[in-house]
Scaffold this motif. Structure first.
Motif, short mmCIF file in Angstrom:
data_model
loop_
_atom_site.label_atom_id
_atom_site.label_comp_id
_atom_site.label_asym_id
_atom_site.label_seq_id
_atom_site.Cartn_x
_atom_site.Cartn_y
_atom_site.Cartn_z
N ASP A 24 0.80 -1.22 0.00
CA ASP A 24 0.00 0.00 0.00
C ASP A 24 0.84 1.27 0.00
N ALA A 25 2.16 1.15 -0.06
CA ALA A 25 3.02 2.35 0.02
C ALA A 25 2.67 3.36 -1.06
N VAL A 26 2.38 2.87 -2.27
CA VAL A 26 2.15 3.79 -3.39
C VAL A 26 0.82 4.53 -3.28
N LEU A 27 -0.04 4.13 -2.36
CA LEU A 27 -1.31 4.83 -2.21
C LEU A 27 -1.13 6.26 -1.72
N ALA A 28 0.05 6.58 -1.20
CA ALA A 28 0.34 7.97 -0.85
C ALA A 28 0.28 8.86 -2.08
N LEU A 29 0.55 8.29 -3.26
CA LEU A 29 0.48 9.04 -4.52
C LEU A 29 -0.88 8.89 -5.19
N GLY A 30 -1.66 7.91 -4.77
CA GLY A 30 -2.83 7.51 -5.53
C GLY A 30 -2.38 6.61 -6.66
N ARG A 57 -12.53 5.33 -5.16
CA ARG A 57 -12.15 5.69 -6.52
C ARG A 57 -12.71 7.08 -6.82
N VAL A 58 -11.83 8.00 -7.18
CA VAL A 58 -12.23 9.39 -7.42
C VAL A 58 -11.46 9.93 -8.61
N LEU A 59 -11.93 11.05 -9.15
CA LEU A 59 -11.16 11.81 -10.13
C LEU A 59 -10.22 12.72 -9.34
N SER A 60 -8.93 12.53 -9.50
CA SER A 60 -8.01 13.34 -8.68
C SER A 60 -6.92 13.93 -9.56
N LEU A 61 -5.70 13.47 -9.46
CA LEU A 61 -4.58 14.06 -10.17
C LEU A 61 -4.85 14.08 -11.67
N ARG A 62 -4.70 15.26 -12.27
CA ARG A 62 -4.92 15.47 -13.70
C ARG A 62 -6.35 15.14 -14.14
N GLY A 63 -7.25 15.01 -13.19
CA GLY A 63 -8.64 14.70 -13.51
C GLY A 63 -8.85 13.24 -13.88
N ALA A 64 -7.88 12.38 -13.63
CA ALA A 64 -7.97 10.97 -14.00
C ALA A 64 -8.48 10.13 -12.82
N PRO A 65 -9.16 9.01 -13.12
CA PRO A 65 -9.60 8.12 -12.04
C PRO A 65 -8.40 7.53 -11.30
N HIS A 66 -8.44 7.65 -9.98
CA HIS A 66 -7.39 7.11 -9.11
C HIS A 66 -8.02 6.37 -7.94
N LEU A 67 -7.28 5.43 -7.40
CA LEU A 67 -7.63 4.81 -6.12
C LEU A 67 -6.86 5.50 -5.01
N HIS A 68 -7.58 5.82 -3.93
CA HIS A 68 -6.97 6.46 -2.77
C HIS A 68 -7.51 5.84 -1.49
N ARG A 69 -6.78 6.03 -0.42
CA ARG A 69 -7.33 5.73 0.90
C ARG A 69 -8.28 6.86 1.27
N ARG A 70 -9.41 6.49 1.83
CA ARG A 70 -10.42 7.52 2.15
C ARG A 70 -9.86 8.57 3.10
N GLU A 71 -9.02 8.14 4.03
CA GLU A 71 -8.49 9.10 5.00
C GLU A 71 -7.53 10.10 4.37
N ASP A 72 -7.06 9.83 3.17
CA ASP A 72 -6.15 10.76 2.49
C ASP A 72 -6.89 11.84 1.70
N LEU A 73 -8.20 11.67 1.51
CA LEU A 73 -8.93 12.58 0.62
C LEU A 73 -8.98 14.03 1.11
N PRO A 74 -9.18 14.30 2.41
CA PRO A 74 -9.22 15.72 2.82
C PRO A 74 -7.94 16.47 2.47
N ALA A 75 -6.78 15.86 2.72
CA ALA A 75 -5.51 16.51 2.38
C ALA A 75 -5.34 16.61 0.87
N LEU A 76 -5.80 15.61 0.14
CA LEU A 76 -5.71 15.64 -1.32
C LEU A 76 -6.53 16.79 -1.88
#
Length: 342
Positions: A24-30, A57-76
């Motif tokens: 899960d280390a790479v989830l810091a980047l999405g 699953r959300v639209l995040s970096l560059r508007g592309a679909p990414h997987l993230h940890r839910r707890e990371d979303l506020p900072a993202l």
């Protein structure tokens, strides 16, 4: 500091969990998830066997679909929210840049007007467009209609706390299962995590990955030389075991971020990173050596690897293992893997 490309790639493979010790280390980047399940594949080859359970699953970096940890979303959300006109311009393409305040108008409209518990992109766009000013809903010649600027729309779904369904080729939005937490205060971490997980890089590489315009806040960086070329580093590149002998990665896998010359020769890079329809990247002993694609037939997924007959020894066994992992990710154990020459 003088480093070799091999040292950088060994470090990158280790900190990104490609030895299976920290999937899960790479989830810091999405993790990019387009097409769907490519994100699960990126995590699966790192040893995550529960698929995307517990991830959003959300639209995040560059508007592309990414997987993230839910707890990371506020900072993202806080870090991707445009703070300057230049940053907002990066989301607007060729359209005139609206005021920063218009971002909040779109976000509020999305929260208020999302039709039902789920909606397609077209349904959400149709629901919010009539109530928004034309500066943020210019005429689109391609669609022959007024709508919110494409990537501004995508960014605002993230800022509004709207999620994506995990399955399906088309974007389908849904209300979050829990009330979105407010944007989290604190220091910027995206670029620091990029520097930590990618290793030495050029600022242009990081800005292309971030897709959010010129950055005012960078982590502490110092110059290093990698194979004689000047790059920037945030942390020391530590000694690490060699990368896995064979990997089947998608072209947007986090391992392939950063300076492209470190992972692929120019002729190979042209085969992998195409404007449309990029194949998978065959990675042997840390570097991209060729391409692959896959197709389903009944209960078998066949991996077609260019140059497969020349892959020998530990690399051949590792690629076969990777194919089995990906078949498991995509078929929940119901698929068999077959590797053949492309």
């Amino acid at each position: 500091m003088e480093l070799t490309g091999a040292q950088v790639l060994a470090h990158r493979a280790a900190v990104q969990g490609l030895h299976g010790d920290d999937p899960d280390a790479v989830l810091a980047l999405g993790v990019v998830d387009s097409p769907p399940k490519t994100g699960a594949a990126a995590l699966g080859v790192r040893g995550r066997r529960e698929g995307t359970e517990g991830l959003v699953r959300v639209l995040s970096l560059r508007g592309a679909p990414h997987l993230h940890r839910r707890e990371d979303l506020p900072a993202l959300r806080r870090q991707l929210r445009p703070r300057t006109e230049k940053q907002l311009a990066a989301w607007c393409g060729a359209f005139p840049v609206p005021d920063l305040a218009h971002v909040d108008l779109v976000v509020d409209a999305m929260r208020r007007e999302l039709p039902g518990d789920t909606a397609t992109k077209g349904e959400l766009s149709a629901a919010i467009t009539p109530g928004l000013p034309e500066v943020v809903t210019p005429y689109c010649a391609g669609c022959k209609a007024h709508h919110v600027i494409e990537n501004v729309f995508r960014l605002c779904t993230l800022l509004a706390g709207i999620e994506l369904e995990h399955q399906g080729a088309k974007l389908t939005f849904r209300r979050p299962t829990a009330k979105p937490e407010p944007e989290a205060p604190g220091e910027p971490t995206l670029l620091r995590d990029y520097a930590r997980l990618v290793g030495p890089f050029a600022k242009a590489d990081a800005e292309k990955w971030l897709g959010a315009g010129p950055q005012d806040t960078w982590p502490d960086l110092r110059p290093v030389r990698v194979d004689g070329k000047r790059l920037l580093a945030h942390e020391d590149v530590r000694e690490a075991p060699d990368p896995p002998a064979g990997l089947l990665l998608f072209p947007r896998d986090p391992y392939l971020l950063g300076p492209r010359h470190l992972v692929a020769d120019p002729d190979v890079a042209r085969q992998v990173w195409r404007p449309v329809g990029s194949p998978g990247a065959l990675v042997l002993h840390g570097r991209v050596a060729g391409t692959w694609r896959y197709e389903f037939s009944g209960r078998t997924v066949t991996f077609q690897v260019k140059g497969w007959s020349k892959v020998k020894g530990a690399a051949r066994g590792a690629v076969k293992d990777q194919a089995e992992v990906l078949a498991g990710v995509w078929g929940a154990g119901a698929l068999e893997a077959n590797v053949v020459e492309w």
